[in-house]
Design an enzyme around this catalytic site. Structure first.
Site, PDB file in Angstrom:
ATOM      1  N   SER A 130     -42.173  59.463 -73.592  1.00  0.00           N
ATOM      2  CA  SER A 130     -43.176  58.612 -72.944  1.00  0.00           C
ATOM      3  C   SER A 130     -43.543  57.394 -73.781  1.00  0.00           C
ATOM      4  CB  SER A 130     -44.439  59.426 -72.635  1.00  0.00           C
ATOM      5  OG  SER A 130     -44.140  60.488 -71.765  1.00  0.00           O
ATOM      6  N   HIS A 181     -48.663  56.907 -75.695  1.00  0.00           N
ATOM      7  CA  HIS A 181     -48.602  55.952 -74.597  1.00  0.00           C
ATOM      8  C   HIS A 181     -49.151  54.587 -75.027  1.00  0.00           C
ATOM      9  CE1 HIS A 181     -48.332  58.961 -70.980  1.00  0.00           C
ATOM     10  NE2 HIS A 181     -47.504  59.261 -71.961  1.00  0.00           N
TER      11      HIS A 181
END
Length: 254
Positions: A130, A181
């Protein structure tokens, strides 16, 4: 930029070898660890999973290796789908080396952010691509802000819609590595001006060669007209797929 027009998996691999290789690594590790549950797979998992505690003990490779592991099939499919959606255009624009450097660089920055601001207890572990995926978002957002000639309005709309959805989900869903993230996105945004020098916009015409079984090169000038899809509709297609994956994951259907 995000409409796939390749005629086959073989052609996709020929056009985008780095994206294809990363997805194949994701799938191979999932097969070894989760599906087949081989001892070698368990060894790789224990050796490569992210852990701030173990990084503290000098195992610095764990700032890199978590990018290739995933917690379950949904996690693996979601990240692989995002890579297939957003990676090819950048791989063509940047070239194989710069794309790989940008992808891994953003992912590593995401893991460094996790290390710097996350918990360091031995039972706190993290994994997944991610951070690197959000690094790709960072590059696209930089283009939207400062290199507008590199991205068309339809693709800009797709990026911003999915980025906003992803940002909301980062803070709403449980068990999300928020640091990866955020810092992955920051890493991609920071790397973007270094790698976007002398870059041309994505063009499907650069992938206009069609390979026959005998490796001769042919081209059908009407091919792209046959595969044209409204860019306004692609947003709803992508959002629908993401929602479907989220529902299936929530109810453990996959």
């Amino acid at each position: 930029m995000f409409i796939r027009t390749e005629r086959s998996i073989k052609e996709f691999i020929q056009f985008y070898p780095i994206v294809a290789s990363l997805v194949m690594i994701h799938i191979a590790l999932w097969l070894l660890i989760d599906l087949l549950q081989l001892q070698f797979g368990s060894f790789l998992y224990e050796w490569g999973i992210g852990s701030n505690y173990l990084v503290d003990q000098g195992q610095y490779w764990r700032l890199v290796t978590p990018l290739f592991f995933h917690s379950d099939i949904m996690h693996m499919l979601f990240n692989s789908f995002a890579l297939v959606l957003f990676g090819p255009a950048l791989e063509q624009m940047l070239g194989k080396v710069k794309f790989l450097v940008a992808y891994l660089g953003a992912g590593i920055i995401g893991n460094i952010g996790t290390y710097a601001f996350g918990a360091s207890e031995i039972w706190n572990v993290h994994l997944g691509a991610s951070g690197a995926i959000y690094g790709l978002f960072g590059i696209y957002v930089f283009m939207i802000a400062f290199r507008k000639h590199l991205i068309d309005p339809g693709s800009k709309q797709v990026v911003m819609v999915l980025f906003i959805i992803g940002l909301i989900m980062t803070f709403v869903r449980a068990n999300i590595n928020i640091h990866a993230h955020i810092f992955g996105f920051i890493g991609g945004f920071a790397i973007a001006p270094l790698i976007l020098t002398n870059v041309r916009p994505f063009s499907p015409w650069r992938n206009q060669q069609r390979y026959r079984d005998d490796d001769s090169i042919q081209f059908d000038p009407k091919r792209w007209k046959k595969r044209r899809v409204s860019k306004k509709n692609i947003i709803w297609i992508v959002v629908g797929i993401l929602v479907l994956l989220g529902i299936l994951g929530r109810f453990n259907i996959l």
